[in-house]
Design a protein around this motif. Structure first.
Motif, PDB file in Angstrom:
ATOM      1  N   ARG A  35      53.686  -9.854 -39.544  1.00  0.00           N
ATOM      2  CA  ARG A  35      54.410 -10.088 -38.286  1.00  0.00           C
ATOM      3  C   ARG A  35      54.122  -9.045 -37.219  1.00  0.00           C
ATOM      4  O   ARG A  35      54.213  -9.322 -36.038  1.00  0.00           O
ATOM      5  CB  ARG A  35      55.913 -10.116 -38.547  1.00  0.00           C
ATOM      6  N   CYS A  75      56.701 -13.567 -21.619  1.00  0.00           N
ATOM      7  CA  CYS A  75      57.075 -14.314 -22.830  1.00  0.00           C
ATOM      8  C   CYS A  75      57.572 -15.693 -22.437  1.00  0.00           C
ATOM      9  O   CYS A  75      58.366 -15.828 -21.510  1.00  0.00           O
ATOM     10  CB  CYS A  75      58.178 -13.573 -23.586  1.00  0.00           C
ATOM     11  N   THR A  90      55.863 -14.506 -31.459  1.00  0.00           N
ATOM     12  CA  THR A  90      57.069 -13.967 -32.087  1.00  0.00           C
ATOM     13  C   THR A  90      57.929 -15.150 -32.502  1.00  0.00           C
ATOM     14  O   THR A  90      57.407 -16.154 -32.972  1.00  0.00           O
ATOM     15  CB  THR A  90      57.793 -12.975 -31.140  1.00  0.00           C
ATOM     16  N   LEU A 135      60.259  -9.092 -35.049  1.00  0.00           N
ATOM     17  CA  LEU A 135      60.043 -10.060 -33.960  1.00  0.00           C
ATOM     18  C   LEU A 135      60.394  -9.449 -32.607  1.00  0.00           C
ATOM     19  O   LEU A 135      59.696  -9.662 -31.609  1.00  0.00           O
ATOM     20  CB  LEU A 135      60.885 -11.318 -34.206  1.00  0.00           C
ATOM     21  N   SER A 163      57.440 -17.360 -27.903  1.00  0.00           N
ATOM     22  CA  SER A 163      58.571 -17.214 -28.821  1.00  0.00           C
ATOM     23  C   SER A 163      59.119 -18.593 -29.174  1.00  0.00           C
ATOM     24  O   SER A 163      59.970 -19.134 -28.466  1.00  0.00           O
ATOM     25  CB  SER A 163      59.662 -16.346 -28.169  1.00  0.00           C
ATOM     26  N   GLY A 222      63.865 -13.093 -32.693  1.00  0.00           N
ATOM     27  CA  GLY A 222      63.726 -11.832 -31.977  1.00  0.00           C
ATOM     28  C   GLY A 222      64.555 -11.803 -30.705  1.00  0.00           C
ATOM     29  O   GLY A 222      64.643 -10.775 -30.026  1.00  0.00           O
ATOM     30  N   LEU A 230      57.804  -6.943 -31.487  1.00  0.00           N
ATOM     31  CA  LEU A 230      56.607  -7.545 -30.900  1.00  0.00           C
ATOM     32  C   LEU A 230      56.717  -7.686 -29.386  1.00  0.00           C
ATOM     33  O   LEU A 230      55.707  -7.655 -28.678  1.00  0.00           O
ATOM     34  CB  LEU A 230      56.371  -8.934 -31.502  1.00  0.00           C
ATOM     35  N   GLN A 231      57.960  -7.854 -28.915  1.00  0.00           N
ATOM     36  CA  GLN A 231      58.130  -7.973 -27.458  1.00  0.00           C
ATOM     37  C   GLN A 231      57.727  -6.668 -26.779  1.00  0.00           C
ATOM     38  O   GLN A 231      57.034  -6.671 -25.757  1.00  0.00           O
ATOM     39  CB  GLN A 231      59.572  -8.354 -27.130  1.00  0.00           C
TER      40      GLN A 231
END
Ligand SMILES: NC(=O)c1ccc[n+]([C@@H]2O[C@H](COP(=O)([O-])OP(=O)(O)OC[C@H]3O[C@@H](n4cnc5c(N)ncnc54)[C@H](OP(=O)(O)O)[C@@H]3O)[C@@H](O)[C@H]2O)c1
Length: 191
Positions: free
Chosen positions: A63, A181, A90, A108, A131, A94, A111-112
């Protein structure tokens, strides 16, 4: 003409689910097909992984560590400039807490931050993230997504790989977007 016509697109995990949907859509829009596409398997389901620390490490490997490594390698393989981009994946976990999901949520959400920072460090390459909420995919096992999951969206349905693939294609085509995102989750964050 599509902005990705004759462009090279590498999909990690393109054999099924969301990745297959992205590959399929990219080809339909004229991305360059490669005759020498190859794949390999790597089974992470090691039965000896018993200790909690090892389990935590394992959860983070695919991940978080792998996306980080991909980001490190990206500049070596992508053409320099904003026409090229890297899109990471992701998940809705998250963005909203779910019971029994703290370990995965940590990665998760991490990852942002990774996406934003890598977008700065790799500029002018573009780096973005998708996402997804629950999406119909082999990930959910042979029984598929349980029907009750539909109750956890405002649309009365879960996502399909074809729908979610649009987000990845968008990031390939909008050469003005970076560090962003797209959440595609059927409204599950609202409930
Ligand atoms: N589906 C959902 O509900 C959902 C929701 C939120 C986020 N996501 C995320 O979206 C991404 C794609 O998931 P998906 O739903 O499309 O799952 P999927 O249908 O199970 O597809 C996963 C893809 O990744 C590959 N893969 C899995 N484990 C791997 C490993 N250890 N090494 C190399 N390749 C591996 C698979 O290859 P093989 O076919 O060779 O195994 C396959 O191509 C994942 O990061 C997942 O966490 C999915």
């Amino acid at each position: 003409m599509s902005a990705i016509k004759n462009k090279s697109v590498l999909v990690i995990g393109g054999s099924s689910g969301i990745g297959y949907g992205v590959a399929d859509k990219a080809l339909a829009e004229g991305a360059k097909p490669r005759a020498d596409i190859s794949g390999w398997t790597c089974d992470l389901a090691d039965p000896n992984v018993e200790k909690n620390l090892e389990a935590i490490h394992k959860a983070g490997h695919i991940r978080f560590a792998v996306p980080l490594l991909l980001a490190k390698l990206a500049p070596h393989y992508l053409k320099p400039g904003y026409q090229s981009s890297l899109t990471l994946t992701t998940g809705a976990g998250g963005e909203k807490p779910f019971p029994d999901s703290s370990l995965v949520a940590g990665y998760l959400t991490g990852l942002q931050g990774l996406t934003r920072n890598v977008a700065l460090e790799l500029k002018p390459l573009r780096v973005n993230m998708v996402s997804p909420g629950v999406v119909v995919a082999p990930l959910h096992g042979p029984g598929g997504v349980p029907d009750e999951m539909k109750k956890y969206t405002t649309l009365g349905k879960v996502g399909t790989p074809e729908e979610v693939a649009e987000a990845y294609l968008y990031f390939m085509k909008d050469t003005n977007v970076t560090s962003s995102c797209i959440s595609t989750n059927g409204g599950s964050l609202l409930l």
